[in-house]
Design a protein around this motif. Structure first.
Motif, short mmCIF file in Angstrom:
data_model
loop_
_atom_site.label_atom_id
_atom_site.label_comp_id
_atom_site.label_asym_id
_atom_site.label_seq_id
_atom_site.Cartn_x
_atom_site.Cartn_y
_atom_site.Cartn_z
N THR A 123 81.57 57.40 31.89
CA THR A 123 81.09 58.09 33.09
C THR A 123 81.58 59.58 33.12
OG1 THR A 123 80.64 55.96 34.53
CG2 THR A 123 80.97 58.24 35.71
N TYR A 149 71.29 54.73 29.89
CA TYR A 149 72.24 54.48 30.93
C TYR A 149 73.44 55.40 30.48
CZ TYR A 149 76.00 52.41 33.58
OH TYR A 149 77.10 52.37 34.43
N HIS A 150 74.03 56.09 31.27
CA HIS A 150 74.78 57.12 30.91
C HIS A 150 76.08 56.94 32.13
CE1 HIS A 150 72.14 58.67 27.91
NE2 HIS A 150 71.24 58.72 28.87
N GLY A 151 76.42 55.78 32.63
CA GLY A 151 77.65 55.71 33.47
C GLY A 151 77.05 56.00 34.83
N SER A 197 72.25 49.50 27.34
CA SER A 197 71.99 48.98 28.63
C SER A 197 70.62 48.29 28.76
CB SER A 197 72.40 49.66 29.90
OG SER A 197 73.70 49.84 29.77
N ASP A 225 75.13 60.65 23.86
CA ASP A 225 76.10 59.64 24.51
C ASP A 225 76.34 58.55 23.37
OD1 ASP A 225 77.37 57.64 25.81
OD2 ASP A 225 75.77 57.88 27.56
N VAL A 227 78.79 56.34 23.61
CA VAL A 227 79.74 55.48 24.19
C VAL A 227 79.41 54.04 23.56
CG1 VAL A 227 80.33 54.38 26.25
CG2 VAL A 227 80.12 56.86 26.24
N VAL A 228 78.35 53.76 23.15
CA VAL A 228 78.20 52.44 22.66
C VAL A 228 77.99 52.40 21.16
CG1 VAL A 228 76.51 50.47 22.34
CG2 VAL A 228 77.20 51.26 24.66
N LYS A 252 84.21 53.45 25.57
CA LYS A 252 84.59 52.10 25.18
C LYS A 252 85.46 52.05 24.20
CE LYS A 252 80.21 50.52 27.04
NZ LYS A 252 80.20 49.35 28.05
C1 LIG Z 1 75.66 54.54 26.75
C2 LIG Z 1 76.78 54.84 27.84
N1 LIG Z 1 77.43 55.89 28.31
C3 LIG Z 1 78.30 55.97 29.45
C4 LIG Z 1 78.71 54.65 29.71
C5 LIG Z 1 79.80 54.58 31.02
O1 LIG Z 1 81.06 54.27 30.47
P1 LIG Z 1 82.08 53.82 31.43
O2 LIG Z 1 81.69 52.31 31.69
O3 LIG Z 1 83.38 54.04 30.71
O4 LIG Z 1 82.29 54.67 32.55
C6 LIG Z 1 78.22 53.55 29.41
C7 LIG Z 1 78.82 52.11 30.03
O5 LIG Z 1 78.28 51.16 29.74
C8 LIG Z 1 77.26 53.34 28.36
O6 LIG Z 1 76.75 52.18 27.84
#
Ligand SMILES: Cc1ncc(COP(=O)(O)O)c(C=O)c1O
Length: 414
Positions: A123, A149-151, A197, A225, A227-228, A252
């Motif tokens: 996030t 989804y980006h937090g 998500s 992004d 994160v995943v 993550k």
């Molecule tokens: C693509 C993506 N970006 C950002 C986030 C946010 O990460 P965090 O849960 O560490 O705040 C998530 C969380 O699921 C995500 O899937």
């Protein structure tokens, strides 16, 4: 017996804990995405690919804390690296060698990442990247894709914030047309190489390329992004797609099970954070930024996540998706399995799922019954019907998953 009755029978201690926890915590917890009715099981310990709940049930874990634990629980090398750092101290009011080591690893690993900074979560990484993009362009808005989804930062949470423009995820020409119309207001376009998500939905490479061309032409910062998606290839989704974004957000897996996020990109944009030549254009304070315990665990995790390890993970993921699809077909339950590499999503619809819109029509009640049924059969996935394969999972565990699914579908299919 219904699936809920069966679940309650297996998890009575979790049920009592939930009743007590909700006296102190609204909904009994601090994380809305892990709640499911009638109550979420309390997870007590984990080892490799297995997790044990408060009632002593041992489950095969195909969640990995929503795609965090790419090597399962308590991998010895990660535990050892963490202990070594803990013995030195858990946080300091200055830069650490742990930070330098991990920054070097990430910059050498991810082609577009010329400079990087560390946060405590995905996030925060997204929040800082978008703040930098606004400052860099002097424009106020950000764009994301439908279902993205980006937090939980305000502008990108949900679909209707005044600072947010939502682009269609299945129509490159329309997405580009929106960017062209509103270019003077849009600072950044943020995308997930695989929409996690939304249900682990990969989008077409051509779509991401069209956005790359348009953002470059229109002076918009293109943010991946990851994160995943970082776990999909050594250099992440950008390597798979053959696209170089201007900025990248991480989270993550990179924390190895501890809170950590990172963002980075071009030297020019990241120079906005540089305090060594006067007050930085974008300040980035934070008591726990670049926490060395998280960094030590994260570096050990990423060093284990070699090209060979990723190839094996992805093979297991391919096998699992194929077997899940075949099990649904054999049971006569319409389902579409999405995902890529070690990520999978199960959608209870007979239609192809190319975007979040296609996924929306699935049978949510049946999905929930299957989720609870799998839990009772000793298999943990995410309640939304998505999951991941960790390096602790092999063919035997995949067979166990598929057998549990077959049993549950035999019970829930009318
Ligand atoms: C693509 C993506 N970006 C950002 C986030 C946010 O990460 P965090 O849960 O560490 O705040 C998530 C969380 O699921 C995500 O899937």
């Amino acid at each position: 017996m219904t699936e809920e009755e069966r679940y309650r029978l297996h998890t009575t201690a979790s049920g009592h804990a939930f009743e007590e926890a909700r006296r102190y915590l609204p909904g009994g917890d601090s994380r809305s995405t892990v709640f499911y009715p009638p109550y979420p099981a309390v997870l007590a310990s984990g080892e490799g690919c297995r997790v044990t709940d408060l009632d002593g049930n041992r489950l095969l874990d195909f969640s990995g804390n929503h795609s965090v634990l790419v090597h399962g629980y308590r991998h010895p090398a990660i535990v050892a690296a963490t202990r070594t750092q803990l013995d030195l101290g858990s946080c300091f009011s200055g830069p650490t060698e742990a930070q330098l080591r991990f920054a070097r690893h990430l910059v050498e690993r991810i082609p577009s990442l010329r400079r990087v900074r560390f946060t405590n979560s995905g996030t925060e990484a997204v929040m800082m990247a978008l703040r930098a993009a606004r400052r860099h362009t002097g424009r106020p808005l950000v764009a994301k894709l439908e279902g993205g989804y980006h937090g939980t930062a305000d502008p990108v949470m949900g679909q209707d914030h005044p600072e947010l423009v939502v682009l269609p995820a299945d129509d490159a020409a329309e997405a580009v047309a929106v960017l062209e119309r509103r270019a003077s207001e849009i600072a950044a376009v943020v995308v997930e190489p695989v929409q996690g998500s939304a249900g682990m939905i990969p989008l077409e490479a051509g779509f991401f390329r069209a956005l790359r061309d348009a953002t470059r032409r229109l002076g918009i910062v293109y943010v991946f992004d990851e994160v995943v998606s970082l776990r999909l290839a050594y250099g992440g989704g950008e390597e798979l797609l053959g696209i170089e974004p201007d900025m990248t957000c991480l989270g993550k897996v990179i924390g190895g099970g501890f809170p950590l996020g990172a963002f980075g990109g071009t030297e020019e944009i990241m120079a906005l954070f540089d305090p060594s030549r006067g007050p930085p254009a974008v300040p980035h304070p934070g008591s726990y930024n670049a926490n060395p315990v998280s960094l030590a665990a994260g570096l050990a995790t990423m060093e284990l996540l070699s090209r060979e390890a990723i190839a094996a993970l992805n093979r297991h993921g391919d096998q699992l998706r194929e077997d899940i699809g075949a099990t649904f077909r054999a049971a006569g339950v319409p389902a579409t399995v999405t995902g890529m590499g070690s990520l999978f999503g199960i959608h209870l619809t007979g239609r192809p799922v190319r975007t979040v819109k296609d996924a929306a029509g699935g049978d949510a009640r049946l999905r929930h019954r299957i989720f609870l049924g799998l839990y009772s059969e000793g298999v943990l996935v995410d309640p939304r019907g998505v999951g991941t394969v960790s390096t602790a999972i092999g063919e035997r565990e995949i067979e166990r998953f598929v057998e549990a699914l077959r049993v549950v579908l035999g019970r829930v299919a009318d």
